[in-house]
Design a protein around this motif. Sequence first.
Motif, short mmCIF file in Angstrom:
data_model
loop_
_atom_site.label_atom_id
_atom_site.label_comp_id
_atom_site.label_asym_id
_atom_site.label_seq_id
_atom_site.Cartn_x
_atom_site.Cartn_y
_atom_site.Cartn_z
N ARG A 28 31.60 52.25 31.80
CA ARG A 28 32.18 53.19 32.77
C ARG A 28 32.84 52.44 33.91
NH1 ARG A 28 29.87 56.24 37.26
NH2 ARG A 28 27.82 55.32 36.83
N PRO A 29 34.09 52.79 34.25
CA PRO A 29 34.74 52.11 35.38
C PRO A 29 33.98 52.30 36.69
CG PRO A 29 36.36 53.34 34.09
CD PRO A 29 35.00 53.75 33.60
N SER A 30 33.91 51.25 37.48
CA SER A 30 33.38 51.34 38.85
C SER A 30 34.54 51.76 39.75
CB SER A 30 32.82 50.00 39.30
OG SER A 30 31.77 49.58 38.45
N VAL A 31 34.34 52.80 40.54
CA VAL A 31 35.42 53.36 41.36
C VAL A 31 35.07 53.24 42.83
CG1 VAL A 31 36.82 55.40 41.88
CG2 VAL A 31 36.03 55.00 39.54
N ILE A 32 35.97 52.60 43.60
CA ILE A 32 35.86 52.50 45.05
C ILE A 32 37.03 53.29 45.63
CG2 ILE A 32 35.61 50.95 47.02
CD1 ILE A 32 33.56 50.51 44.75
N ARG A 33 36.73 54.33 46.39
CA ARG A 33 37.79 55.20 46.91
C ARG A 33 37.81 55.16 48.44
NH1 ARG A 33 40.55 59.51 44.53
NH2 ARG A 33 41.57 60.92 46.00
N LEU A 34 38.94 54.72 48.99
CA LEU A 34 39.11 54.68 50.44
C LEU A 34 40.08 55.78 50.86
CD1 LEU A 34 39.43 51.61 52.72
CD2 LEU A 34 41.09 53.46 52.95
N THR A 35 39.63 56.66 51.74
CA THR A 35 40.45 57.78 52.22
C THR A 35 40.67 57.64 53.71
OG1 THR A 35 39.60 59.26 50.50
CG2 THR A 35 40.64 60.29 52.42
N GLY A 36 41.92 57.46 54.10
CA GLY A 36 42.23 57.36 55.52
C GLY A 36 42.34 58.73 56.15
N THR A 37 41.92 58.82 57.41
CA THR A 37 41.96 60.10 58.13
C THR A 37 42.93 60.09 59.29
OG1 THR A 37 40.05 59.41 59.46
CG2 THR A 37 39.61 60.69 57.46
N SER A 38 43.47 58.91 59.64
CA SER A 38 44.43 58.83 60.73
C SER A 38 45.19 57.51 60.64
CB SER A 38 43.72 58.92 62.08
OG SER A 38 44.62 58.67 63.14
N ALA A 39 46.47 57.55 61.00
CA ALA A 39 47.28 56.33 61.04
C ALA A 39 47.48 55.84 62.46
CB ALA A 39 48.63 56.58 60.37
N ASP A 40 46.73 56.39 63.41
CA ASP A 40 46.96 56.07 64.83
C ASP A 40 46.45 54.69 65.22
OD1 ASP A 40 48.12 58.54 65.16
OD2 ASP A 40 46.27 59.51 65.84
N ARG A 41 45.40 54.21 64.56
CA ARG A 41 44.83 52.91 64.93
C ARG A 41 44.79 52.00 63.71
NH1 ARG A 41 39.23 53.15 67.78
NH2 ARG A 41 38.70 54.40 65.94
N GLY A 42 45.07 50.73 63.94
CA GLY A 42 45.02 49.76 62.85
C GLY A 42 43.59 49.47 62.44
N ALA A 43 43.41 49.21 61.15
CA ALA A 43 42.09 48.90 60.61
C ALA A 43 42.21 47.73 59.64
CB ALA A 43 41.49 50.12 59.91
N ALA A 44 41.10 47.00 59.50
CA ALA A 44 41.07 45.84 58.61
C ALA A 44 39.96 45.99 57.59
CB ALA A 44 40.87 44.55 59.41
N GLY A 45 40.21 45.51 56.38
CA GLY A 45 39.19 45.57 55.34
C GLY A 45 39.15 44.30 54.53
N HIS A 46 38.01 44.08 53.87
CA HIS A 46 37.85 42.92 53.00
C HIS A 46 36.96 43.33 51.84
CE1 HIS A 46 38.16 38.37 52.83
NE2 HIS A 46 37.51 38.69 51.72
N LEU A 47 37.48 43.16 50.62
CA LEU A 47 36.76 43.54 49.41
C LEU A 47 36.66 42.33 48.49
CD1 LEU A 47 35.63 45.64 47.34
CD2 LEU A 47 38.01 46.12 46.71
N VAL A 48 35.48 42.10 47.95
CA VAL A 48 35.26 41.01 47.00
C VAL A 48 34.67 41.59 45.72
CG1 VAL A 48 34.11 38.82 46.52
CG2 VAL A 48 34.87 39.34 48.85
N ILE A 49 35.35 41.37 44.61
CA ILE A 49 34.89 41.83 43.29
C ILE A 49 34.54 40.59 42.48
CG2 ILE A 49 35.53 43.06 41.18
CD1 ILE A 49 37.63 44.56 42.93
N THR A 50 33.30 40.53 42.00
CA THR A 50 32.85 39.38 41.24
C THR A 50 32.30 39.83 39.89
OG1 THR A 50 32.24 38.24 43.30
CG2 THR A 50 31.37 37.33 41.24
N ALA A 51 32.91 39.33 38.82
CA ALA A 51 32.44 39.61 37.47
C ALA A 51 31.67 38.39 36.97
CB ALA A 51 33.60 39.91 36.55
N GLY A 52 30.37 38.58 36.70
CA GLY A 52 29.53 37.46 36.27
C GLY A 52 29.93 36.92 34.92
N ARG A 53 29.40 35.75 34.60
CA ARG A 53 29.73 35.07 33.35
C ARG A 53 29.52 35.97 32.14
NH1 ARG A 53 29.46 29.35 33.19
NH2 ARG A 53 28.39 29.50 31.18
N HIS A 54 30.55 36.04 31.29
CA HIS A 54 30.49 36.76 30.01
C HIS A 54 30.22 38.26 30.17
CE1 HIS A 54 30.69 32.87 28.08
NE2 HIS A 54 29.63 32.46 28.76
N SER A 55 30.51 38.78 31.34
CA SER A 55 30.41 40.23 31.53
C SER A 55 31.72 40.90 31.11
CB SER A 55 30.10 40.56 32.99
OG SER A 55 31.17 40.15 33.83
#
Length: 405
Positions: free
Chosen positions: A129-156
């Motif tokens: 089953r796909p893993s789903v990460i959903r980001l929904t913005g509610t305003s464009a008035d202020r800048g925001a920063a994000g950092h996402l790390v996806i790690t697939a283990g050996r032979h997964s």
Amino acid sequence: MSTATETPAQHGLAAHSHGAGTKSVKGALDRFASFDVADHSVPHGREEEWRFVPMSRLRGLHDDAALDGSDYTVAVDVDPRVTATSVGADDSRKGSSTYVPVDRPSARAWAAAEKTFTVDIPRDEIIERPSVIRLTGTSADRGAAGHLVITAGRHSKSVVVIEYDGSSSFVENVEVVAEDGAELTVVAVQDWADDAVHLAHHHVHVGRDATVKHAVITFGGDLVRNGTTLNYAGPGGDATLLGLYYADAGQFIENRLVVDHNTPNAKSDVEYKGALQGKSAHAVWVGDVLIRKEATGINTYELNRNLVLTDGARADSVPNLEIETGEIEGAGHASATGRFDDEQLFYLRARGIPEDLARKLVVRGFFASLINRIGVPEIKDRLMTTVERELAVAEELAAEAAGDA
């Protein structure tokens, strides 16, 4: 104090270190890279890497606009075996992909993100089953920063889908790490509201004998600029980079890629397709491939195709190859930008299909082959539905043009 140093690392790819950046001195494609924001000058649009961008629409995200906004929500749907959580910005997984920021917005996002969101697939696990990460913005008035790390283990084996919608002014880094022998598919779907600005950098680190498929799909937003870099941790890596974008009137979408063949016997296949419609719709694709002296036996190909549906739209396509060794299996690139294929339209109309329906069928076929290559059934129908939504806009534009005539 500047933290940039002179090392052999290039393209912003270096041995992990939070304390030092890199500056490359070898090869036309090499770029300055550093974790320190102060080391990156503010771009003004005259630089090669920013020459297409309408700088006035960046809302200062490239300069010094505050990145302290939190006007968004994150929803997660993952298999119980997958760990998805926020960790501290100093977590060791941040930077594990070997990426060092190559421009000021990326460095700003690295510094400003207070948390790092991590998705970890355990070694040897096959996650259907796909893993789903959903980001929904509610305003464009202020800048925001994000950092996402996806790690697939050996032979997964796994699929991760990142979805973006709503309104936002968002700068982020996405690190993708496929450890040795892993099979990983990552799909980013950017279906923002019309007022969104999104500056993203994805870095993909392909382990020995790992297989990675990475796709970026852009429909919405006022301005969306994606940078993607990729390198290899060892021989045998196989990477497929796919992209789909559909630019409407006034919309700016840019994709820049650097594939760094830094190990022997690896493969890369890049295919990006875009459609444009409406006045001042503008799409940019720049694909760079570097084949180093040590990258013997590699095979690489990159392709970009753009379909211009109406007058007033513009597509820029720039493929580049830098080859430092002739001991390779193959290397090539192709780029094409044009209107509908007259032969296809003639074929369909000769069989009694009206012109408006024939044009729809051509666009569907143009995108369907790439969506099938992504190979994630759970999002296939939704992507085609979004293409249909865009085609409805094209019909409205055609009707308006006919009325004006």
